[in-house]
Motif scaffolding. Structure first.
Motif, mmCIF file in Angstrom:
data_model
loop_
_atom_site.group_PDB
_atom_site.id
_atom_site.type_symbol
_atom_site.label_atom_id
_atom_site.label_comp_id
_atom_site.label_asym_id
_atom_site.label_seq_id
_atom_site.Cartn_x
_atom_site.Cartn_y
_atom_site.Cartn_z
ATOM 1 N N CYS A 28 24.916 14.636 17.480
ATOM 2 C CA CYS A 28 24.347 15.745 16.703
ATOM 3 C C CYS A 28 25.335 16.299 15.684
ATOM 4 O O CYS A 28 24.987 17.188 14.906
ATOM 5 C CB CYS A 28 23.892 16.858 17.645
ATOM 6 S SG CYS A 28 22.465 16.395 18.650
ATOM 7 N N THR A 119 16.260 20.937 18.349
ATOM 8 C CA THR A 119 16.039 21.519 19.671
ATOM 9 C C THR A 119 14.623 21.284 20.172
ATOM 10 O O THR A 119 14.413 20.983 21.352
ATOM 11 C CB THR A 119 16.342 23.032 19.644
ATOM 12 O OG1 THR A 119 17.728 23.229 19.375
ATOM 13 C CG2 THR A 119 15.977 23.705 20.955
ATOM 14 N N CYS A 121 12.760 18.904 19.909
ATOM 15 C CA CYS A 121 12.572 17.544 20.425
ATOM 16 C C CYS A 121 12.825 17.456 21.918
ATOM 17 O O CYS A 121 12.338 16.542 22.585
ATOM 18 C CB CYS A 121 13.493 16.570 19.688
ATOM 19 S SG CYS A 121 15.248 16.976 19.860
ATOM 20 N N SER A 122 13.573 18.406 22.483
ATOM 21 C CA SER A 122 13.995 18.266 23.874
ATOM 22 C C SER A 122 13.538 19.390 24.790
ATOM 23 O O SER A 122 13.729 19.280 26.009
ATOM 24 C CB SER A 122 15.525 18.133 23.952
ATOM 25 O OG SER A 122 16.146 19.260 23.380
ATOM 26 N N GLU A 147 14.333 19.945 12.251
ATOM 27 C CA GLU A 147 13.980 19.163 13.425
ATOM 28 C C GLU A 147 13.648 17.724 13.040
ATOM 29 O O GLU A 147 13.092 17.478 11.973
ATOM 30 C CB GLU A 147 12.766 19.777 14.128
ATOM 31 C CG GLU A 147 12.997 21.174 14.683
ATOM 32 C CD GLU A 147 13.879 21.192 15.915
ATOM 33 O OE1 GLU A 147 14.026 20.124 16.570
ATOM 34 O OE2 GLU A 147 14.437 22.253 16.242
ATOM 35 N N SER A 168 14.065 9.026 25.690
ATOM 36 C CA SER A 168 14.089 10.333 26.335
ATOM 37 C C SER A 168 14.981 10.335 27.570
ATOM 38 O O SER A 168 15.711 11.291 27.826
ATOM 39 C CB SER A 168 12.661 10.742 26.707
ATOM 40 O OG SER A 168 12.657 12.001 27.342
ATOM 41 N N CYS A 174 15.329 14.236 24.905
ATOM 42 C CA CYS A 174 14.954 14.239 23.492
ATOM 43 C C CYS A 174 13.769 13.292 23.274
ATOM 44 O O CYS A 174 13.749 12.185 23.812
ATOM 45 C CB CYS A 174 16.145 13.792 22.647
ATOM 46 S SG CYS A 174 15.753 13.490 20.915
#
Length: 217
Positions: A28, A119, A121-122, A147, A168, A174
Motif C-alpha cells: 500500500c 479500505t 475493499c477489506s 479506492e 482475499s 481485500c
C-alpha cells in the motif's frame, strides 16, 4: 504432535499477525498508491477521522494548518503499532484507536472530514461502514475517498471475480471486485467530482481506482 487443523490455525495466525502487516504496508506504500494518497488526503480539514488507518501511510499528507486532529481507527494491533511511528508533519495531532469501521466508537456529528483510502475493499460490510461514516460526519462535512475495485471492462471484471477468493485469503480480506462509486451512492453519499483510472505499473485486475469527495445526503 500438533493436530493438522490446529497447525493450520497456528500458521494462519502467524501469517496474519507477523507477515501480513508488513506486506500490506509495503504494497500500500507503492509509488503509484502514494501518489493517489497525495491527491486526496491534503483536502482534509478540521477534525478528521481516518477509516482503516493501517500503517499510517496517509499521515505524511495531512496539512496541520487545515487539520485540528487526525483520529485513525483500525482493528489490527500490529498495524496500529506501525501507524504510531509513521512519518507526519511536525505539529500534526494524531491519535490511533482500536475499532472497526462498521461500528465506530464516536458520537454523531463528531468529524468534519472522514478519509477512506484503500479500505472499503477489506471491510466486512461496506454498507455499514459507510452508514457509520455518514453518522459521524458533521453537516457540511466531507467524505474523501480513494479506492480500488471493480473494473468497468467486462473481461477485466471477469478475471477479478475469478481471482477474488484466493486474493482475499492472501491479502487480509481485500476484495478485487467491489464497485466503488455505486457503493457510495447506495449508502446515501452525494458524489461530487470523481476521477477514475487504472493505476500505472499495476496489473489491471488490481489497478482500477476511483477517487474524489462526497457529502452526507
Amino acid at each position: 504432535m500438533i493436530p493438522s487443523t490446529e497447525l493450520g490455525g497456528v500458521m494462519a495466525s502467524f501469517y496474519e499477525r507477523r507477515i501480513l502487516p508488513g506486506l500490506l504496508t509495503c504494497a500500500c506504500g507503492s509509488p503509484g498508491i502514494m501518489r493517489q494518497r497525495a491527491r486526496v488526503v491534503p483536502q482534509a480539514r478540521g477534525e478528521v477521522l481516518e477509516l482503516g488507518v493501517g500503517g499510517g501511510l496517509n499521515l505524511a499528507f495531512y496539512d496541520p494548518a487545515k487539520v485540528t486532529q487526525v483520529t485513525g481507527i483500525d482493528p489490527s494491533a500490529e498495524l496500529r503499532a506501525i501507524a504510531l511511528s509513521a512519518p507526519r508533519a511536525p505539529g500534526l495531532k494524531v491519535s490511533v484507536e482500536a475499532g472497526a469501521a462498521e461500528a465506530l466508537p464516536f458520537a454523531d456529528h463528531s468529524f468534519d472530514s472522514v478519509v477512506c483510502t484503500f479500505t472499503l475493499c477489506s471491510v466486512s460490510e461496506p454498507a455499514k461502514a459507510l452508514a457509520e461514516a455518514r453518522r459521524v460526519l458533521r453537516p457540511g462535512g466531507q467524505f474523501l475517498f480513494c479506492e480500488h475495485g471493480l473494473s468497468p471492462e467486462p473481461e477485466v471484471a471477469r478475471w477479478q471475480r475469478r481471482l477474488d477468493p484466493l486474493w482475499s485469503r492472501l491479502a487480509g480480506g481485500c476484495h478485487l471486485n467491489r464497485p466503488v462509486s455505486a457503493t457510495l451512492a447506495a449508502a446515501g453519499l452525494r458524489l461530487g467530482s470523481i476521477e477514475k483510472a487504472y493505476l500505472p505499473k499495476t496489473p489491471r485486475f488490481a489497478g482500477w481506482n476511483e477517487w474524489g469527495a462526497a457529502q452526507p445526503g
